[in-house]
Scaffold this motif. Structure first.
Motif, mmCIF file in Angstrom:
data_model
loop_
_atom_site.group_PDB
_atom_site.id
_atom_site.type_symbol
_atom_site.label_atom_id
_atom_site.label_comp_id
_atom_site.label_asym_id
_atom_site.label_seq_id
_atom_site.Cartn_x
_atom_site.Cartn_y
_atom_site.Cartn_z
ATOM 1 N N LEU A 62 12.859 2.076 -7.841
ATOM 2 C CA LEU A 62 12.496 2.190 -9.254
ATOM 3 C C LEU A 62 12.458 0.818 -9.917
ATOM 4 O O LEU A 62 11.546 0.504 -10.661
ATOM 5 C CB LEU A 62 13.494 3.093 -9.982
ATOM 6 C CG LEU A 62 13.322 3.204 -11.484
ATOM 7 C CD1 LEU A 62 12.057 3.977 -11.811
ATOM 8 C CD2 LEU A 62 14.526 3.874 -12.113
ATOM 9 N N ARG A 63 13.429 -0.005 -9.622
ATOM 10 C CA ARG A 63 13.517 -1.340 -10.235
ATOM 11 C C ARG A 63 12.465 -2.297 -9.696
ATOM 12 O O ARG A 63 12.136 -3.280 -10.351
ATOM 13 C CB ARG A 63 14.900 -1.944 -9.984
ATOM 14 C CG ARG A 63 16.031 -1.136 -10.517
ATOM 15 C CD ARG A 63 16.332 -1.501 -11.903
ATOM 16 N NE ARG A 63 17.450 -0.681 -12.379
ATOM 17 C CZ ARG A 63 17.715 -0.506 -13.622
ATOM 18 N NH1 ARG A 63 16.979 -1.093 -14.532
ATOM 19 N NH2 ARG A 63 18.726 0.241 -13.998
ATOM 20 N N GLY A 65 9.289 -1.883 -9.148
ATOM 21 C CA GLY A 65 7.960 -1.826 -9.739
ATOM 22 C C GLY A 65 7.349 -0.451 -9.633
ATOM 23 O O GLY A 65 8.037 0.527 -9.363
ATOM 24 N N SER A 66 6.038 -0.403 -9.818
ATOM 25 C CA SER A 66 5.348 0.883 -9.847
ATOM 26 C C SER A 66 5.407 1.575 -8.482
ATOM 27 O O SER A 66 5.570 0.940 -7.448
ATOM 28 C CB SER A 66 3.903 0.696 -10.286
ATOM 29 O OG SER A 66 3.224 -0.107 -9.347
ATOM 30 N N ASP A 67 5.252 2.880 -8.521
ATOM 31 C CA ASP A 67 5.325 3.707 -7.319
ATOM 32 C C ASP A 67 3.972 3.701 -6.621
ATOM 33 O O ASP A 67 3.178 4.631 -6.740
ATOM 34 C CB ASP A 67 5.743 5.137 -7.715
ATOM 35 C CG ASP A 67 5.906 6.041 -6.509
ATOM 36 O OD1 ASP A 67 6.468 5.584 -5.496
ATOM 37 O OD2 ASP A 67 5.464 7.203 -6.577
ATOM 38 N N ASP A 68 3.720 2.621 -5.878
ATOM 39 C CA ASP A 68 2.484 2.541 -5.114
ATOM 40 C C ASP A 68 2.698 1.661 -3.900
ATOM 41 O O ASP A 68 3.749 1.058 -3.740
ATOM 42 C CB ASP A 68 1.316 2.031 -5.965
ATOM 43 C CG ASP A 68 1.593 0.707 -6.643
ATOM 44 O OD1 ASP A 68 2.538 0.001 -6.245
ATOM 45 O OD2 ASP A 68 0.859 0.352 -7.581
ATOM 46 N N ARG A 71 6.188 0.747 -1.573
ATOM 47 C CA ARG A 71 7.276 1.465 -2.260
ATOM 48 C C ARG A 71 7.043 2.965 -2.206
ATOM 49 O O ARG A 71 7.955 3.742 -1.956
ATOM 50 C CB ARG A 71 7.424 0.979 -3.699
ATOM 51 C CG ARG A 71 8.111 -0.363 -3.818
ATOM 52 C CD ARG A 71 8.352 -0.734 -5.271
ATOM 53 N NE ARG A 71 7.112 -0.934 -6.015
ATOM 54 C CZ ARG A 71 6.392 -2.049 -5.996
ATOM 55 N NH1 ARG A 71 6.785 -3.068 -5.278
ATOM 56 N NH2 ARG A 71 5.284 -2.153 -6.698
ATOM 57 N N ARG A 72 5.823 3.379 -2.455
ATOM 58 C CA ARG A 72 5.512 4.812 -2.395
ATOM 59 C C ARG A 72 5.688 5.334 -0.971
ATOM 60 O O ARG A 72 6.229 6.415 -0.759
ATOM 61 C CB ARG A 72 4.109 5.104 -2.874
ATOM 62 C CG ARG A 72 3.779 6.600 -2.767
ATOM 63 C CD ARG A 72 2.409 6.941 -3.264
ATOM 64 N NE ARG A 72 2.392 6.803 -4.707
ATOM 65 C CZ ARG A 72 1.288 6.589 -5.414
ATOM 66 N NH1 ARG A 72 0.123 6.485 -4.805
ATOM 67 N NH2 ARG A 72 1.342 6.479 -6.717
ATOM 68 N N ARG A 75 9.347 5.753 -0.317
ATOM 69 C CA ARG A 75 9.871 6.906 -1.065
ATOM 70 C C ARG A 75 9.457 8.214 -0.410
ATOM 71 O O ARG A 75 10.269 9.119 -0.244
ATOM 72 C CB ARG A 75 9.389 6.871 -2.515
ATOM 73 C CG ARG A 75 9.918 8.058 -3.336
ATOM 74 C CD ARG A 75 9.386 8.067 -4.749
ATOM 75 N NE ARG A 75 7.940 8.121 -4.861
ATOM 76 C CZ ARG A 75 7.206 9.222 -4.742
ATOM 77 N NH1 ARG A 75 7.775 10.387 -4.494
ATOM 78 N NH2 ARG A 75 5.899 9.176 -4.885
#
Length: 149
Positions: A62-63, A65-68, A71-72, A75
């Protein structure tokens, strides 16, 4: 217009592969952990470990940056897939049913409340620990003396 994330084949594959590995890990934990006196220890153990790990995973994502992108993918594979497959609230429901069937409604109620409250606390602890680690690293990198305060 691109498909929503939950309809993209790559996203589905990440969740499926992570879920498969998480389910295998949960099965392995069930083989290794005892069930003392018929108490369903493996279920709360994996649920609490999974809740803690999810907090550790999601706070830095979350910290960051955006969920893409990567990172996505992390997740979806690790959070939704692996930890979703590892944790098992369906087994919790089965355990509760077995406790009720054995004529132990007090134990079933206590087990349910304890599992849900402890799961919340475990996820909170994982989130707190990840945030604390981030703060210590930020303090160490700016202070240069190793003392985060």
């Amino acid at each position: 217009m691109p498909h929503p994330v939950h309809l993209r084949p790559a996203s589905i594959l990440l969740v499926a592969l992570g879920g498969m590995l998480g389910t295998l890990a949960r099965y392995g934990a069930g083989l290794v952990l005892p069930a003392p006196g018929g108490w369903p220890l493996p279920t709360p153990a994996v649920n609490l470990a999974g809740a803690f790990a999810l907090g550790l995973l999601l706070e830095p994502l979350l910290r960051a940056g955006s969920d893409d992108g990567a990172r996505r993918a992390v997740r979806l594979a690790a959070g939704t897939g692996f930890l979703g497959g590892f944790t098992t609230y369906s087994a919790l429901a089965l355990d509760l049913n077995q406790l009720l069937g054995a004529g132990a409604p007090g134990a079933a109620f206590g087990y349910a409340v304890l599992t849900v409250v402890a799961g919340f606390l475990a996820s909170f602890a994982g989130t707190w620990l990840a945030a604390r680690r981030r703060a210590l690293r930020a303090g160490n990198s700016t202070a240069g003396c190793g003392d985060a305060g």
